[in-house]
Design a protein around this motif. Sequence first.
Motif, short mmCIF file in Angstrom:
data_model
loop_
_atom_site.label_atom_id
_atom_site.label_comp_id
_atom_site.label_asym_id
_atom_site.label_seq_id
_atom_site.Cartn_x
_atom_site.Cartn_y
_atom_site.Cartn_z
N PRO A 25 0.89 -1.33 -0.06
CA PRO A 25 0.02 0.02 -0.26
C PRO A 25 0.79 1.27 0.23
N PHE A 26 0.34 2.46 -0.50
CA PHE A 26 1.03 3.54 -0.44
C PHE A 26 1.88 4.17 0.96
N ASN A 27 1.00 3.96 1.77
CA ASN A 27 1.30 4.21 3.09
C ASN A 27 2.78 3.87 3.67
N LEU A 28 3.11 2.39 2.95
CA LEU A 28 4.28 1.98 3.33
C LEU A 28 5.54 2.54 2.50
N PHE A 29 5.37 3.09 1.39
CA PHE A 29 6.51 3.65 0.61
C PHE A 29 6.44 4.99 0.52
N MET A 45 5.59 7.24 -12.35
CA MET A 45 6.93 7.39 -12.13
C MET A 45 7.40 7.38 -10.51
N GLY A 46 6.77 8.15 -9.96
CA GLY A 46 7.04 8.10 -8.39
C GLY A 46 6.86 7.09 -7.72
N ILE A 47 5.92 6.02 -8.05
CA ILE A 47 5.82 4.74 -7.27
C ILE A 47 7.24 3.98 -7.73
N LEU A 48 7.34 4.08 -9.02
CA LEU A 48 8.88 3.19 -9.47
C LEU A 48 9.97 3.64 -9.08
N VAL A 49 10.12 5.26 -8.76
CA VAL A 49 11.44 5.60 -8.28
C VAL A 49 11.34 5.14 -6.66
N GLU A 50 10.45 5.22 -6.04
CA GLU A 50 10.28 4.77 -4.76
C GLU A 50 10.58 3.36 -4.49
N VAL A 81 12.65 1.57 -6.64
CA VAL A 81 14.00 1.39 -6.63
C VAL A 81 14.71 1.64 -5.32
N LYS A 82 14.37 2.60 -4.73
CA LYS A 82 15.04 3.10 -3.53
C LYS A 82 14.58 1.84 -2.33
N LEU A 83 13.36 1.53 -2.44
CA LEU A 83 12.90 0.34 -1.44
C LEU A 83 13.85 -1.00 -1.52
N MET A 84 13.88 -1.23 -2.97
CA MET A 84 14.71 -2.51 -3.14
C MET A 84 16.05 -2.44 -2.97
N ARG A 85 16.54 -1.18 -3.19
CA ARG A 85 18.08 -1.12 -2.67
C ARG A 85 18.02 -1.16 -1.21
N LYS A 86 17.14 -0.71 -0.33
CA LYS A 86 17.12 -0.72 0.92
C LYS A 86 16.97 -2.17 1.40
N LEU A 87 16.09 -2.97 0.83
CA LEU A 87 16.03 -4.31 1.13
C LEU A 87 17.51 -5.20 0.83
N ALA A 88 18.00 -4.81 -0.02
CA ALA A 88 19.51 -5.51 -0.64
C ALA A 88 20.34 -5.19 0.53
N GLN A 89 20.11 -4.05 1.17
CA GLN A 89 21.23 -3.70 2.23
C GLN A 89 20.68 -4.20 3.60
N ILE A 130 17.64 7.94 -11.52
CA ILE A 130 16.50 6.87 -11.06
C ILE A 130 15.48 6.88 -12.24
N LYS A 131 14.86 8.28 -12.27
CA LYS A 131 13.73 8.28 -13.62
C LYS A 131 14.52 7.83 -14.80
N ALA A 132 15.62 8.34 -15.01
CA ALA A 132 16.22 8.03 -16.29
C ALA A 132 16.42 6.40 -16.42
#
Length: 183
Positions: free
Chosen positions: A2-6, A107-112, A114-122, A146-148
């Motif tokens: 859901p939106f409120n988590l990211f 686009m905003g959802i997908l930018v967030e 990428v950030k979340l997937m990086r956080k998961l990987a770390q 990230i948008k590019a």
Amino acid sequence: MPFNLFDKDRGLATVASKHTIDSSCLAAHKTLEMQKSWVHSDKIPFMDINVFDRFMPGGVFEQGISYITFNCMALHTCSRGSVHVGSADPVASPVIDLQVLDNDVDMGILVEAVKLMRKLAQTDPLKSLIDGENFPGPAVQTDEQIKAFVRQAVGMTYHPIATVGMLPKEDGGCGQQPEGLRN
């Protein structure tokens, strides 16, 4: 997810609440209005993250190295494409314009994502298994970078089940909603 988590600061939800579309299709407008209400729900997912134990979707990679791929799907996108007859020739292909990423919400959802997937990987225990990031790569850090990357890497996924909006006829759909689903 859901939106409120990211979207912790609710900035993206505010943008989504103000989103409009240029369409004469009543069903598209009704669907968008439903989506706008969903951004405030903690029950409706807008992002789906999958993890694969291989290099995806394929392409060039180094043999003998293990890969892990994080993949995100934006659900309930605001993009509204079109399909039109492009020729009087009955066997000619239709003109399809997906209008993918034509708005700040998707686009905003997908930018967030990428950030979340990086956080998961770390985050352990994954962090201890990952040597580095290949795509988009550690040089890609700002939202604009990230948008590019998203524009270059975006793909489509779908689960075809129907071609007509499943709304009541008076809302531009093909039929009547079951009694239990009406507002």
